[in-house]
Design a protein around this motif. Structure first.
Motif, PDB file in Angstrom:
ATOM      1  N   MET A   1      16.040  20.525 -29.919  1.00 16.60           N
ATOM      2  CA  MET A   1      16.198  19.438 -30.894  1.00 16.60           C
ATOM      3  C   MET A   1      17.125  18.379 -30.310  1.00 16.60           C
ATOM      4  SD  MET A   1      17.751  19.538 -34.785  1.00 16.60           S
ATOM      5  CE  MET A   1      16.563  20.730 -35.357  1.00 16.60           C
ATOM      6  N   PHE A  25      12.696  17.125 -33.442  1.00 17.17           N
ATOM      7  CA  PHE A  25      11.988  18.033 -32.545  1.00 17.17           C
ATOM      8  C   PHE A  25      11.030  17.282 -31.620  1.00 17.17           C
ATOM      9  CE2 PHE A  25      13.375  20.854 -35.922  1.00 17.17           C
ATOM     10  CZ  PHE A  25      13.781  21.972 -35.226  1.00 17.17           C
ATOM     11  N   ARG A 220      18.345  23.383 -41.666  1.00 18.96           N
ATOM     12  CA  ARG A 220      18.179  23.288 -40.210  1.00 18.96           C
ATOM     13  C   ARG A 220      17.581  24.575 -39.640  1.00 18.96           C
ATOM     14  NH1 ARG A 220      20.956  19.352 -37.229  1.00 18.96           N
ATOM     15  NH2 ARG A 220      22.056  17.825 -38.502  1.00 18.96           N
ATOM     16  N   LEU A 224      13.919  25.006 -37.790  1.00 17.84           N
ATOM     17  CA  LEU A 224      13.853  25.579 -36.447  1.00 17.84           C
ATOM     18  C   LEU A 224      12.913  26.781 -36.425  1.00 17.84           C
ATOM     19  CD1 LEU A 224      14.820  25.767 -33.522  1.00 17.84           C
ATOM     20  CD2 LEU A 224      16.775  27.109 -34.327  1.00 17.84           C
TER      21      LEU A 224
END
Length: 232
Positions: A1, A25, A220, A224
């Motif tokens: 990221m 990303f 977050r 991910l």
């Protein structure tokens, strides 16, 4: 990221922090900026009713954007707005189908009539928001089939509109939310890895639908996990 900063007051990026985080990303900075401009445009169209005091003003804004995109399409001088300038550059770099973006504006006018039925909300989501997302897909992966984005985009759009109080509460209950979420989960599995940043916000849309609030760290980590696994 990527760790490059994105300023939320910048009109060429979405105000939605989850959408901005998802875009991190995208490794290439210029590609990321181009995608963010398109996502900011989608957000702008969706949120016009919240930014005007009466429907006529919203209608004027939508017409302004129709005319601005027609200027980009026709190669004429483009009326200035930070986002219109950004979209002009995106169109030039990626040969966007400007007519698709122009046509995506019309269904959003339905929002100016007040709370939407589920049928009208689906029109906004499918003919409006998902159409813009498909152009963002052309920026990320020109040869990828963007049809797989439709259902995830639908659920995210409807969840966002529900939170904003723009859906008829009788047609946007828990059962409908579960049904839309199941469809979105199945569809995300078919999204090519190159296009995953465009559907990552769908991962937290179920929380929006149910009125739950995740911590910043939890959001977050969820994004991910979806990016790594391709599943929500």
């Amino acid at each position: 990221m990527s760790d490059s900063p994105i300023l939320p007051e910048d009109e060429t990026v979405p105000r939605d922090e989850v959408v901005r985080l998802a875009a991190q990303f995208i490794e290439d900075a210029q590609t990321r900026a181009d995608v963010l401009a398109l996502l900011a445009f989608a957000e702008l169209l969706r949120d016009v009713p919240a930014r005007v005091s009466e429907p006529l003003l919203g209608d004027i804004r939508y017409t302004w954007w129709v005319e601005a995109l027609e200027e980009i399409r026709d190669g004429r001088k483009v009326r200035y707005h930070p986002l219109s300038a950004a979209l002009s550059g995106v169109a030039e770099r990626h040969a966007l189908d400007m007519q698709v973006l122009i046509d995506a504006i019309e269904p959003h006018r339905l929002q100016l009539d007040g709370r939407l039925s589920l049928r009208d909300a689906l029109s906004v989501a499918d003919k409006g928001q998902a159409a813009v997302l498909a152009q963002a897909a052309r920026v990320l992966a020109p040869t990828a089939d963007a049809a797989c984005l439709l259902i995830p985009a639908r659920f995210h759009t409807l969840a966002t509109m529900k939170v904003a109080g723009r859906l008829n509460a009788n047609e946007a209950g828990a059962e409908e939310g579960r049904h839309l979420y199941r469809e979105a989960r199945q569809s995300v599995k078919r999204v090519p890895s190159a296009l995953l940043p465009l559907v990552l916000p769908t991962a937290v849309a179920a929380d929006l639908w149910q009125g739950r609030v995740r911590s910043a760290l939890s959001v977050r980590l969820k994004l991910l996990w979806v990016f790594v696994t391709g599943r929500i």
